[in-house]
Design a protein around this motif. Structure first.
Motif, PDB file in Angstrom:
ATOM      1  N   PHE A   8       0.819  -1.214   0.000  1.00 40.65           N
ATOM      2  CA  PHE A   8       0.000   0.000   0.000  1.00 40.65           C
ATOM      3  C   PHE A   8       0.853   1.265   0.000  1.00 40.65           C
ATOM      4  O   PHE A   8       0.490   2.269  -0.607  1.00 40.65           O
ATOM      5  CB  PHE A   8      -0.950   0.013   1.207  1.00 40.65           C
ATOM      6  CG  PHE A   8      -2.058  -0.983   1.102  1.00 40.65           C
ATOM      7  CD1 PHE A   8      -3.033  -0.879   0.120  1.00 40.65           C
ATOM      8  CD2 PHE A   8      -2.138  -2.044   1.989  1.00 40.65           C
ATOM      9  CE1 PHE A   8      -4.059  -1.793   0.024  1.00 40.65           C
ATOM     10  CE2 PHE A   8      -3.164  -2.974   1.906  1.00 40.65           C
ATOM     11  CZ  PHE A   8      -4.124  -2.854   0.910  1.00 40.65           C
ATOM     12  N   ASP A   9       1.998   1.222   0.667  1.00 41.11           N
ATOM     13  CA  ASP A   9       2.863   2.400   0.758  1.00 41.11           C
ATOM     14  C   ASP A   9       3.605   2.710  -0.538  1.00 41.11           C
ATOM     15  O   ASP A   9       4.288   3.731  -0.628  1.00 41.11           O
ATOM     16  CB  ASP A   9       3.891   2.220   1.883  1.00 41.11           C
ATOM     17  CG  ASP A   9       3.243   2.167   3.252  1.00 41.11           C
ATOM     18  OD1 ASP A   9       2.090   2.631   3.387  1.00 41.11           O
ATOM     19  OD2 ASP A   9       3.892   1.660   4.184  1.00 41.11           O
ATOM     20  N   ASP A  10       3.476   1.839  -1.545  1.00 37.82           N
ATOM     21  CA  ASP A  10       4.199   2.009  -2.807  1.00 37.82           C
ATOM     22  C   ASP A  10       3.455   2.839  -3.845  1.00 37.82           C
ATOM     23  O   ASP A  10       3.968   3.054  -4.949  1.00 37.82           O
ATOM     24  CB  ASP A  10       4.500   0.635  -3.426  1.00 37.82           C
ATOM     25  CG  ASP A  10       5.496  -0.168  -2.638  1.00 37.82           C
ATOM     26  OD1 ASP A  10       6.495   0.416  -2.175  1.00 37.82           O
ATOM     27  OD2 ASP A  10       5.281  -1.385  -2.490  1.00 37.82           O
ATOM     28  N   VAL A  42      -4.399   4.118  -8.875  1.00 39.36           N
ATOM     29  CA  VAL A  42      -3.254   3.264  -8.530  1.00 39.36           C
ATOM     30  C   VAL A  42      -3.523   2.523  -7.225  1.00 39.36           C
ATOM     31  O   VAL A  42      -3.265   1.316  -7.117  1.00 39.36           O
ATOM     32  CB  VAL A  42      -1.963   4.111  -8.441  1.00 39.36           C
ATOM     33  CG1 VAL A  42      -0.804   3.281  -7.928  1.00 39.36           C
ATOM     34  CG2 VAL A  42      -1.641   4.718  -9.794  1.00 39.36           C
ATOM     35  N   LYS A  43      -4.051   3.218  -6.238  1.00 37.76           N
ATOM     36  CA  LYS A  43      -4.347   2.574  -4.952  1.00 37.76           C
ATOM     37  C   LYS A  43      -5.363   1.448  -5.111  1.00 37.76           C
ATOM     38  O   LYS A  43      -5.254   0.412  -4.454  1.00 37.76           O
ATOM     39  CB  LYS A  43      -4.835   3.610  -3.942  1.00 37.76           C
ATOM     40  CG  LYS A  43      -3.728   4.527  -3.450  1.00 37.76           C
ATOM     41  CD  LYS A  43      -4.255   5.556  -2.471  1.00 37.76           C
ATOM     42  CE  LYS A  43      -3.123   6.452  -1.972  1.00 37.76           C
ATOM     43  NZ  LYS A  43      -3.596   7.486  -1.049  1.00 37.76           N
ATOM     44  N   ALA A  44      -6.346   1.629  -5.981  1.00 36.06           N
ATOM     45  CA  ALA A  44      -7.350   0.586  -6.223  1.00 36.06           C
ATOM     46  C   ALA A  44      -6.701  -0.639  -6.869  1.00 36.06           C
ATOM     47  O   ALA A  44      -7.032  -1.782  -6.522  1.00 36.06           O
ATOM     48  CB  ALA A  44      -8.472   1.127  -7.100  1.00 36.06           C
ATOM     49  N   SER A  49      -4.509  -6.138  -6.023  1.00 35.43           N
ATOM     50  CA  SER A  49      -3.355  -7.037  -6.029  1.00 35.43           C
ATOM     51  C   SER A  49      -3.165  -7.693  -4.666  1.00 35.43           C
ATOM     52  O   SER A  49      -2.877  -8.885  -4.577  1.00 35.43           O
ATOM     53  CB  SER A  49      -2.092  -6.264  -6.413  1.00 35.43           C
ATOM     54  OG  SER A  49      -0.943  -7.040  -6.216  1.00 35.43           O
ATOM     55  N   ILE A  50      -3.327  -6.920  -3.616  1.00 41.75           N
ATOM     56  CA  ILE A  50      -3.076  -7.437  -2.270  1.00 41.75           C
ATOM     57  C   ILE A  50      -4.240  -8.285  -1.755  1.00 41.75           C
ATOM     58  O   ILE A  50      -4.038  -9.357  -1.186  1.00 41.75           O
ATOM     59  CB  ILE A  50      -2.777  -6.274  -1.300  1.00 41.75           C
ATOM     60  CG1 ILE A  50      -1.450  -5.614  -1.711  1.00 41.75           C
ATOM     61  CG2 ILE A  50      -2.731  -6.752   0.148  1.00 41.75           C
ATOM     62  CD1 ILE A  50      -1.143  -4.328  -0.989  1.00 41.75           C
TER      63      ILE A  50
END
Length: 166
Positions: A8-10, A42-44, A49-50
């Protein structure tokens, strides 16, 4: 250099890498300035992915993301065994084995997730990428004529796939 799943921090670092790639190569989908710089998009993708069925691997050096491999798994049951991949590596880091390391991680993930078919497309003139894909078990299945327009000219793409035995 490290290969790992995106976190998430990426988000900011990943978006910055994608925007830089758009300016460095004509082999990716987006032209310079065409990609959205909306960090929420991007966060979505990272969230999916996670916590979802997809995967984004990143190659990092120091604090910077220098390359990626994204995987979008088929959703309907009939294609749940398939996944479409996209790979990008920053220009100054190409030719250093990063692509092969990304593909090793991809193969492990595919087997763990019951993926038996990986798919990608590559512009026919991108011989370096085609060689990387073939070296990692992908084979040409066909040619998509006039698949893209680059610099006002139609270009063809190879459709490639890698099959895993169950």
């Amino acid at each position: 250099m490290e290969i790992r799943q995106i976190g998430f921090d990426d988000a900011d670092n990943y978006l910055n890498m994608l925007l830089n790639l758009d300016n460095e190569t004509k082999f990716m989908m987006f032209e310079p300035g065409e990609r959205s710089d909306d960090i929420n998009i991007v966060k979505a993708r990272i969230e999916n992915s996670i916590n979802g069925d997809n995967l984004i691997l990143v190659a990092t050096e120091d604090e910077n993301i220098i390359g990626f491999l994204s995987v979008q798994r088929g959703v309907p049951k009939r294609i749940k065994h398939t996944a479409y991949i996209v790979v990008g590596i920053r220009e100054e880091f190409r030719g250093k084995g990063i692509g092969s390391k990304l593909f090793l991680e991809l193969d492990m993930w595919a087997r763990e997730n019951n993926i038996t078919r990986l798919e990608l497309s590559v512009i026919c003139s991108n011989t370096v990428a085609k060689h990387l894909y073939e070296k990692n078990g992908f084979e040409i299945e066909g040619i998509k004529k006039n698949a893209m327009i680059i610099d006002g000219k139609y270009v063809d793409e190879f459709s490639m796939a890698k099959l895993f035995n169950n």
